[in-house]
Motif scaffolding. Structure first.
Motif, PDB file in Angstrom:
ATOM      1  N   LYS A   1       0.825  -1.207   0.000  1.00 45.62           N
ATOM      2  CA  LYS A   1       0.000   0.000   0.000  1.00 45.62           C
ATOM      3  C   LYS A   1       0.862   1.262   0.000  1.00 45.62           C
ATOM      4  O   LYS A   1       0.432   2.319   0.448  1.00 45.62           O
ATOM      5  CB  LYS A   1      -0.960  -0.008   1.194  1.00 45.62           C
ATOM      6  CG  LYS A   1      -2.098  -1.021   1.031  1.00 45.62           C
ATOM      7  CD  LYS A   1      -3.108  -0.910   2.156  1.00 45.62           C
ATOM      8  CE  LYS A   1      -4.223  -1.928   1.993  1.00 45.62           C
ATOM      9  NZ  LYS A   1      -5.250  -1.482   1.030  1.00 45.62           N
ATOM     10  N   ALA A   2       2.084   1.136  -0.513  1.00 51.50           N
ATOM     11  CA  ALA A   2       2.997   2.277  -0.653  1.00 51.50           C
ATOM     12  C   ALA A   2       3.229   2.964   0.686  1.00 51.50           C
ATOM     13  O   ALA A   2       3.228   4.183   0.784  1.00 51.50           O
ATOM     14  CB  ALA A   2       2.464   3.271  -1.692  1.00 51.50           C
ATOM     15  N   GLU A   3       3.501   2.163   1.711  1.00 55.00           N
ATOM     16  CA  GLU A   3       3.675   2.701   3.057  1.00 55.00           C
ATOM     17  C   GLU A   3       5.007   3.395   3.278  1.00 55.00           C
ATOM     18  O   GLU A   3       5.144   4.209   4.196  1.00 55.00           O
ATOM     19  CB  GLU A   3       3.530   1.576   4.095  1.00 55.00           C
ATOM     20  CG  GLU A   3       2.168   0.904   4.126  1.00 55.00           C
ATOM     21  CD  GLU A   3       2.141  -0.403   3.346  1.00 55.00           C
ATOM     22  OE1 GLU A   3       2.877  -0.502   2.330  1.00 55.00           O
ATOM     23  OE2 GLU A   3       1.410  -1.326   3.736  1.00 55.00           O
ATOM     24  N   GLN A   4       6.029   3.061   2.463  1.00 52.36           N
ATOM     25  CA  GLN A   4       7.368   3.597   2.692  1.00 52.36           C
ATOM     26  C   GLN A   4       7.841   4.398   1.478  1.00 52.36           C
ATOM     27  O   GLN A   4       7.601   4.011   0.339  1.00 52.36           O
ATOM     28  CB  GLN A   4       8.356   2.463   2.963  1.00 52.36           C
ATOM     29  CG  GLN A   4       8.114   1.727   4.260  1.00 52.36           C
ATOM     30  CD  GLN A   4       8.464   2.556   5.480  1.00 52.36           C
ATOM     31  OE1 GLN A   4       9.067   3.625   5.384  1.00 52.36           O
ATOM     32  NE2 GLN A   4       8.093   2.056   6.651  1.00 52.36           N
TER      33      GLN A   4
ATOM     34  N   ASP B   1      -2.279  -0.880 -19.478  1.00 51.37           N
ATOM     35  CA  ASP B   1      -1.238   0.142 -19.329  1.00 51.37           C
ATOM     36  C   ASP B   1      -1.768   1.453 -18.777  1.00 51.37           C
ATOM     37  O   ASP B   1      -1.000   2.405 -18.596  1.00 51.37           O
ATOM     38  CB  ASP B   1      -0.497   0.372 -20.640  1.00 51.37           C
ATOM     39  CG  ASP B   1      -1.410   0.820 -21.774  1.00 51.37           C
ATOM     40  OD1 ASP B   1      -2.636   0.951 -21.544  1.00 51.37           O
ATOM     41  OD2 ASP B   1      -0.907   1.014 -22.890  1.00 51.37           O
ATOM     42  N   ALA B   2      -3.074   1.530 -18.468  1.00 52.80           N
ATOM     43  CA  ALA B   2      -3.596   2.729 -17.817  1.00 52.80           C
ATOM     44  C   ALA B   2      -3.033   2.880 -16.409  1.00 52.80           C
ATOM     45  O   ALA B   2      -2.899   4.001 -15.897  1.00 52.80           O
ATOM     46  CB  ALA B   2      -5.127   2.677 -17.766  1.00 52.80           C
ATOM     47  N   CYS B   3      -2.717   1.766 -15.760  1.00 59.38           N
ATOM     48  CA  CYS B   3      -2.073   1.795 -14.443  1.00 59.38           C
ATOM     49  C   CYS B   3      -0.640   1.274 -14.502  1.00 59.38           C
ATOM     50  O   CYS B   3       0.238   1.793 -13.820  1.00 59.38           O
ATOM     51  CB  CYS B   3      -2.871   0.963 -13.438  1.00 59.38           C
ATOM     52  SG  CYS B   3      -4.560   1.515 -13.164  1.00 59.38           S
TER      53      CYS B   3
ATOM     54  N   LYS C   1      -1.234  -0.264  -4.198  1.00 59.12           N
ATOM     55  CA  LYS C   1      -0.256   0.303  -5.129  1.00 59.12           C
ATOM     56  C   LYS C   1      -0.130  -0.604  -6.342  1.00 59.12           C
ATOM     57  O   LYS C   1      -0.132  -1.836  -6.218  1.00 59.12           O
ATOM     58  CB  LYS C   1       1.100   0.428  -4.429  1.00 59.12           C
ATOM     59  CG  LYS C   1       2.192   1.066  -5.277  1.00 59.12           C
ATOM     60  CD  LYS C   1       3.570   0.738  -4.726  1.00 59.12           C
ATOM     61  CE  LYS C   1       3.957  -0.692  -4.976  1.00 59.12           C
ATOM     62  NZ  LYS C   1       5.277  -1.062  -4.423  1.00 59.12           N
ATOM     63  N   THR C   2      -0.016   0.003  -7.510  1.00 58.29           N
ATOM     64  CA  THR C   2       0.229  -0.774  -8.727  1.00 58.29           C
ATOM     65  C   THR C   2       1.611  -1.424  -8.633  1.00 58.29           C
ATOM     66  O   THR C   2       2.623  -0.729  -8.630  1.00 58.29           O
ATOM     67  CB  THR C   2       0.184   0.125  -9.972  1.00 58.29           C
ATOM     68  OG1 THR C   2      -1.057   0.826 -10.010  1.00 58.29           O
ATOM     69  CG2 THR C   2       0.347  -0.704 -11.236  1.00 58.29           C
ATOM     70  N   PRO C   3       1.687  -2.746  -8.556  1.00 54.79           N
ATOM     71  CA  PRO C   3       3.010  -3.385  -8.463  1.00 54.79           C
ATOM     72  C   PRO C   3       3.702  -3.378  -9.815  1.00 54.79           C
ATOM     73  O   PRO C   3       3.050  -3.495 -10.860  1.00 54.79           O
ATOM     74  CB  PRO C   3       2.683  -4.814  -8.020  1.00 54.79           C
ATOM     75  CG  PRO C   3       1.315  -5.057  -8.552  1.00 54.79           C
ATOM     76  CD  PRO C   3       0.592  -3.731  -8.514  1.00 54.79           C
TER      77      PRO C   3
ATOM     78  N   LEU D   1       1.067   4.355  -8.083  1.00 51.55           N
ATOM     79  CA  LEU D   1      -0.060   5.051  -7.463  1.00 51.55           C
ATOM     80  C   LEU D   1      -0.989   4.056  -6.785  1.00 51.55           C
ATOM     81  O   LEU D   1      -0.965   2.848  -7.058  1.00 51.55           O
ATOM     82  CB  LEU D   1      -0.841   5.847  -8.515  1.00 51.55           C
ATOM     83  CG  LEU D   1      -0.061   6.909  -9.289  1.00 51.55           C
ATOM     84  CD1 LEU D   1      -1.001   7.620 -10.262  1.00 51.55           C
ATOM     85  CD2 LEU D   1       0.599   7.914  -8.351  1.00 51.55           C
ATOM     86  N   LEU D   2      -1.808   4.573  -5.881  1.00 54.42           N
ATOM     87  CA  LEU D   2      -2.858   3.788  -5.243  1.00 54.42           C
ATOM     88  C   LEU D   2      -4.098   3.794  -6.115  1.00 54.42           C
ATOM     89  O   LEU D   2      -4.516   4.843  -6.611  1.00 54.42           O
ATOM     90  CB  LEU D   2      -3.200   4.366  -3.874  1.00 54.42           C
ATOM     91  CG  LEU D   2      -2.092   4.318  -2.816  1.00 54.42           C
ATOM     92  CD1 LEU D   2      -2.503   5.158  -1.610  1.00 54.42           C
ATOM     93  CD2 LEU D   2      -1.805   2.883  -2.389  1.00 54.42           C
ATOM     94  N   HIS D   3      -4.691   2.604  -6.296  1.00 53.96           N
ATOM     95  CA  HIS D   3      -5.922   2.476  -7.066  1.00 53.96           C
ATOM     96  C   HIS D   3      -6.929   1.643  -6.288  1.00 53.96           C
ATOM     97  O   HIS D   3      -6.557   0.673  -5.607  1.00 53.96           O
ATOM     98  CB  HIS D   3      -5.650   1.809  -8.417  1.00 53.96           C
ATOM     99  CG  HIS D   3      -4.812   2.617  -9.338  1.00 53.96           C
ATOM    100  ND1 HIS D   3      -5.315   3.623 -10.125  1.00 53.96           N
ATOM    101  CD2 HIS D   3      -3.478   2.572  -9.595  1.00 53.96           C
ATOM    102  CE1 HIS D   3      -4.340   4.156 -10.846  1.00 53.96           C
ATOM    103  NE2 HIS D   3      -3.205   3.546 -10.530  1.00 53.96           N
ATOM    104  N   ASP D   4      -8.181   2.003  -6.410  1.00 54.02           N
ATOM    105  CA  ASP D   4      -9.266   1.216  -5.829  1.00 54.02           C
ATOM    106  C   ASP D   4      -9.450  -0.028  -6.687  1.00 54.02           C
ATOM    107  O   ASP D   4      -9.867   0.056  -7.841  1.00 54.02           O
ATOM    108  CB  ASP D   4     -10.544   2.054  -5.803  1.00 54.02           C
ATOM    109  CG  ASP D   4     -11.710   1.331  -5.154  1.00 54.02           C
ATOM    110  OD1 ASP D   4     -11.627   0.099  -4.975  1.00 54.02           O
ATOM    111  OD2 ASP D   4     -12.717   1.988  -4.846  1.00 54.02           O
TER     112      ASP D   4
END
Length: 465
Positions: free
Chosen positions: A260-263, A349-351, A401-403, A378-381
């Protein structure tokens, strides 16, 4: 592209062989193919590993490291791979394990710098459970923010984690069937009594380690160019940049690492993992994860203050930042180029943004590289089916987060499995796509409606990255 080593020159086939936009398929049917873009077969630019694939695909240093950086890489490597011991120990540099921990070495979760397979029953090595309460993700008051299922002598571990799997069938548009599995977490043998009534749990699996320093060097402006919180362009994608506190500076920064992109940076991610997973303190995380009710944990001896010396923290961070991304395989084959075209047409490729040029870095050799990670960071729902129902201050339960996609196809050779997503539920690329919901729903639906040979081509493209 800059300098190419002799090894890269042997691997990189002439671009002119793959520039055509179409080719003849089976039965003289004309197939639409994507163009091969200059340099995409070297996903890490000049840092790319072109020497070792197979089981050693993730262990090599960036190809362009200068000697001083390589020395730091191998020093960090030794402290990443070797086990820590309980304090006081015979080796002062490596004592301080625990009191609570999930593994005895970083490589215990990231075997060969790769990806853990995910849990199976009570075998959860390489996986962990995050804990929190309330809408702001506060640590669970008795057991903290991460359940540690191992402990040093005379300290009780925090519980026994058991994960079971439930299968659910589905069908592609052409009638072909598939099955998806979802995990159920149970935790027993709690030594300090039950969890808080409103506890929330999230299962996490350790990902592969390659290319982290290159991700840190992506310009913030390039990430911001993809941010669209209100979906102003109407494409159904509304990614947001994670904003978190940098534990070293105390300032707000862009989250890039963790599911979740915590760091925000490799060094803060490394220090957080030492503390949470091994129970080893550092300058950036100076206290063990003992809650006020865990008296035995609080009274246990430590291995120094802090336990991880500063020069070793720096070396491990350089090691983690400079593990090389492997060269692509079969990048110019017709099926792969067909899959690349379908990847874009399906909206993947949108994300999963294909490429960037890196900016400033703590490691000079990582700067100015054309890289192909296939992520927007980025974070995505991702919808309710992937939600862990565990909100954090910077991310809702359904936001992930998009891996990056680079190196996914090599995980089976390195770690002998193909389990993907944050909890290892997906068995391969196709299942990972099928779990997409929310902002990924349209891309998932487009994949479902593809013909079987086109689904196979798209998957093969992703596995070539």
């Amino acid at each position: 592209m800059g300098r190419l080593s002799a090894a890269v020159a042997r691997v990189a086939r002439p671009l002119s062989l793959a520039l055509a936009l179409s080719a003849w398929g089976v039965g003289c049917e004309r197939l639409d193919l994507a163009a091969l873009e200059d340099g995409e077969w070297l996903p890490g630019g000049e840092t790319t590993n072109t020497r070792l694939l197979g089981g050693n695909a993730f262990i090599t240093p960036a190809a362009n490291l200068e000697s001083d950086t390589r020395d730091q890489f191998f020093l960090g490597d030794s402290f990443f791979d070797q086990a820590w011991v309980e304090a006081p120990g015979g080796t002062a540099a490596r004592d301080g394990l625990g009191p609570l921990f999930n593994a005895r070495a970083c490589s215990g979760c990231h075997a060969r710098d790769g990806r853990a397979p995910g849990p199976d029953g009570d075998d959860v090595l390489g996986a962990l459970v995050r804990l929190s309460i309330g809408p702001d993700g506060l640590p669970e008051p008795t057991y903290g923010g991460q359940l540690q299922d191992l402990a040093v002598a005379d300290v009780p571990s925090e519980g026994r984690v058991v994960v079971t799997w439930e299968e659910a069938p589905g069908t592609y548009g052409d009638g072909m069937s598939y099955s998806l599995r979802r995990p159920t977490i149970s935790i027993d043998e709690l030594p300090h009594g039950p969890f808080a009534d409103d506890v929330r749990m999230s299962l996490r699996v350790a990902p592969q380690m390659v290319g982290l320093g290159l991700l840190e060097a992506i310009l913030e402006a390039d990430l911001d160019a993809r941010v669209d919180p209100d979906d102003a362009d109407g494409d159904g994608i509304s990614g947001v940049r994670a904003v978190v506190v940098d534990s070293e500076t105390g300032q707000l920064a862009t989250g890039r690492f963790g599911w979740k992109a915590e760091q925000p940076r490799v060094i803060t991610q490394s220090a957080g993992a030492f503390a949470g997973d091994l129970g080893v303190t550092s300058r950036l995380v100076p206290a063990d994860d003992c809650t006020p009710v865990q008296a035995d944990c609080l009274d246990a001896p430590n291995g120094g203050d802090p336990e991880l010396e500063e020069h070793l923290l720096q070396a491990v961070a350089i090691y983690a930042a400079t593990l090389a991304v492997p060269v692509r395989r079969d990048w110019d084959e017709d099926e792969v180029l067909r899959g690349k075209l379908l990847f874009g047409q399906s909206g993947c490729d949108a994300c999963h943004t294909p490429s960037y040029v890196t900016g400033e870095s703590a490691v000079d050799e990582l700067e100015g590289q054309l890289i192909w990670p296939y992520t927007d960071l980025l974070l995505h729902d991702m919808g309710e089916e992937l939600s862990d129902d565990r909100p954090l201050p910077h991310a809702d339960g359904s936001e992930w987060k998009t891996p990056p996609l680079w190196s996914l196809g090599l995980i089976p050779g390195v770690n002998l499995h193909d389990h993907l997503l944050h909890d290892g539920r997906a068995r391969g690329v196709a299942e990972a796509i099928l779990w997409h919901g929310g902002e990924g729903q349209e891309a998932r639906d487009a994949f479902v409606e593809l013909a079987a040979e086109d689904r196979d081509a798209l998957v093969r493209f992703v596995e070539s990255l």
